[in-house]
Motif scaffolding. Structure first.
Motif, PDB file in Angstrom:
ATOM      1  N   LEU A  20       5.936   1.773 -14.142  1.00 49.85           N
ATOM      2  CA  LEU A  20       4.767   2.318 -14.295  1.00 49.85           C
ATOM      3  C   LEU A  20       3.798   2.380 -15.071  1.00 49.85           C
ATOM      4  O   LEU A  20       2.695   2.415 -15.275  1.00 49.85           O
ATOM      5  N   ILE A  21       4.404   3.754 -16.376  1.00 52.23           N
ATOM      6  CA  ILE A  21       3.494   4.080 -17.962  1.00 52.23           C
ATOM      7  C   ILE A  21       3.314   2.875 -18.308  1.00 52.23           C
ATOM      8  O   ILE A  21       2.567   2.705 -18.762  1.00 52.23           O
ATOM      9  N   ASN A  22       4.144   1.926 -18.844  1.00 51.47           N
ATOM     10  CA  ASN A  22       4.011   1.216 -19.356  1.00 51.47           C
ATOM     11  C   ASN A  22       2.368   0.033 -19.229  1.00 51.47           C
ATOM     12  O   ASN A  22       2.564  -0.434 -19.701  1.00 51.47           O
ATOM     13  N   TYR A  28       1.138  12.001 -10.481  1.00 53.46           N
ATOM     14  CA  TYR A  28       0.519  12.680 -10.272  1.00 53.46           C
ATOM     15  C   TYR A  28       1.204  14.099 -10.713  1.00 53.46           C
ATOM     16  O   TYR A  28       1.152  15.286 -11.380  1.00 53.46           O
ATOM     17  N   ARG A  29       2.830  13.182 -10.363  1.00 50.69           N
ATOM     18  CA  ARG A  29       3.617  14.553 -10.402  1.00 50.69           C
ATOM     19  C   ARG A  29       3.367  15.155 -11.982  1.00 50.69           C
ATOM     20  O   ARG A  29       4.191  16.094 -12.633  1.00 50.69           O
ATOM     21  N   ILE A  65       3.521   5.680  -3.460  1.00 55.46           N
ATOM     22  CA  ILE A  65       4.200   6.741  -2.993  1.00 55.46           C
ATOM     23  C   ILE A  65       4.077   6.438  -5.408  1.00 55.46           C
ATOM     24  O   ILE A  65       4.529   7.359  -6.094  1.00 55.46           O
ATOM     25  N   VAL A  66       3.653   5.484  -5.565  1.00 51.18           N
ATOM     26  CA  VAL A  66       4.399   5.703  -7.462  1.00 51.18           C
ATOM     27  C   VAL A  66       2.760   6.738  -7.984  1.00 51.18           C
ATOM     28  O   VAL A  66       2.970   7.020  -8.580  1.00 51.18           O
ATOM     29  N   GLU A  67       1.511   6.639  -7.217  1.00 49.61           N
ATOM     30  CA  GLU A  67       0.816   7.149  -7.634  1.00 49.61           C
ATOM     31  C   GLU A  67       0.907   8.742  -7.059  1.00 49.61           C
ATOM     32  O   GLU A  67       0.776   9.529  -8.178  1.00 49.61           O
ATOM     33  N   GLY A  94       0.926  -1.171   0.272  1.00 55.12           N
ATOM     34  CA  GLY A  94      -0.018  -0.134  -0.298  1.00 55.12           C
ATOM     35  C   GLY A  94       0.216   1.214  -0.063  1.00 55.12           C
ATOM     36  O   GLY A  94       0.469   2.036  -0.496  1.00 55.12           O
ATOM     37  N   TRP A  95       2.395   1.270   0.634  1.00 53.74           N
ATOM     38  CA  TRP A  95       2.741   2.139   0.539  1.00 53.74           C
ATOM     39  C   TRP A  95       3.559   2.607  -0.841  1.00 53.74           C
ATOM     40  O   TRP A  95       3.639   3.545  -0.776  1.00 53.74           O
ATOM     41  N   LEU A  96       4.062   1.389  -1.247  1.00 47.11           N
ATOM     42  CA  LEU A  96       4.435   1.753  -2.481  1.00 47.11           C
ATOM     43  C   LEU A  96       3.546   2.293  -3.395  1.00 47.11           C
ATOM     44  O   LEU A  96       4.167   2.738  -4.228  1.00 47.11           O
TER      45      LEU A  96
END
Length: 116
Positions: free
Chosen positions: A54-56, A21-22, A15-17, A10-12
């Motif tokens: 993540l993008i892939n 957004y950034r 961070i990815v989420e 959940g923590w990871l």
């Protein structure tokens, strides 16, 4: 042990989420219409690998899951707003969001295992 793994996951994901957004905000502020310009972002190699993975993972999501994920997690619309935009129920939004996150998590985990 299982609770620790679930907490870490959940923590990871959070961070990815936030990183997605950034990137979205950077892309939107520069009015970039093409794909992410990853080369221009100041990051470490590990960060870059995670962003690319993540993008892939997001790109290969089926459209019904990708739409919900981007509206909810990247653009930060509420569940009722996403439901109204897509013409579906709030329950469907929650279900599709859960499925999208699960697919992404599985893809990233399988990539990490194959890289070992």
């Amino acid at each position: 042990m299982l609770k620790t793994v679930a907490t870490f996951t959940g923590w990871l994901f959070r961070i990815v989420e936030r990183e997605c957004y950034r990137l979205f905000k950077i892309r939107r502020s520069k009015n970039i219409n093409s794909d992410f310009e990853l080369d221009n972002l100041p990051t470490t190699n590990l960060d870059m690998d995670l962003k690319i993975d993540l993008i892939n993972a997001i790109i290969v999501l089926p459209l019904i899951y990708r739409e919900v994920l981007i509206l909810k997690d990247v653009q930060e619309y509420s569940s009722p707003e996403v439901a109204a935009k897509l013409g579906i129920t709030v329950q469907a939004v929650k279900s599709r969001l859960h499925r999208a996150r699960t697919i992404i998590k599985e893809q990233i985990n399988s990539q990490k295992i194959s890289n070992i």
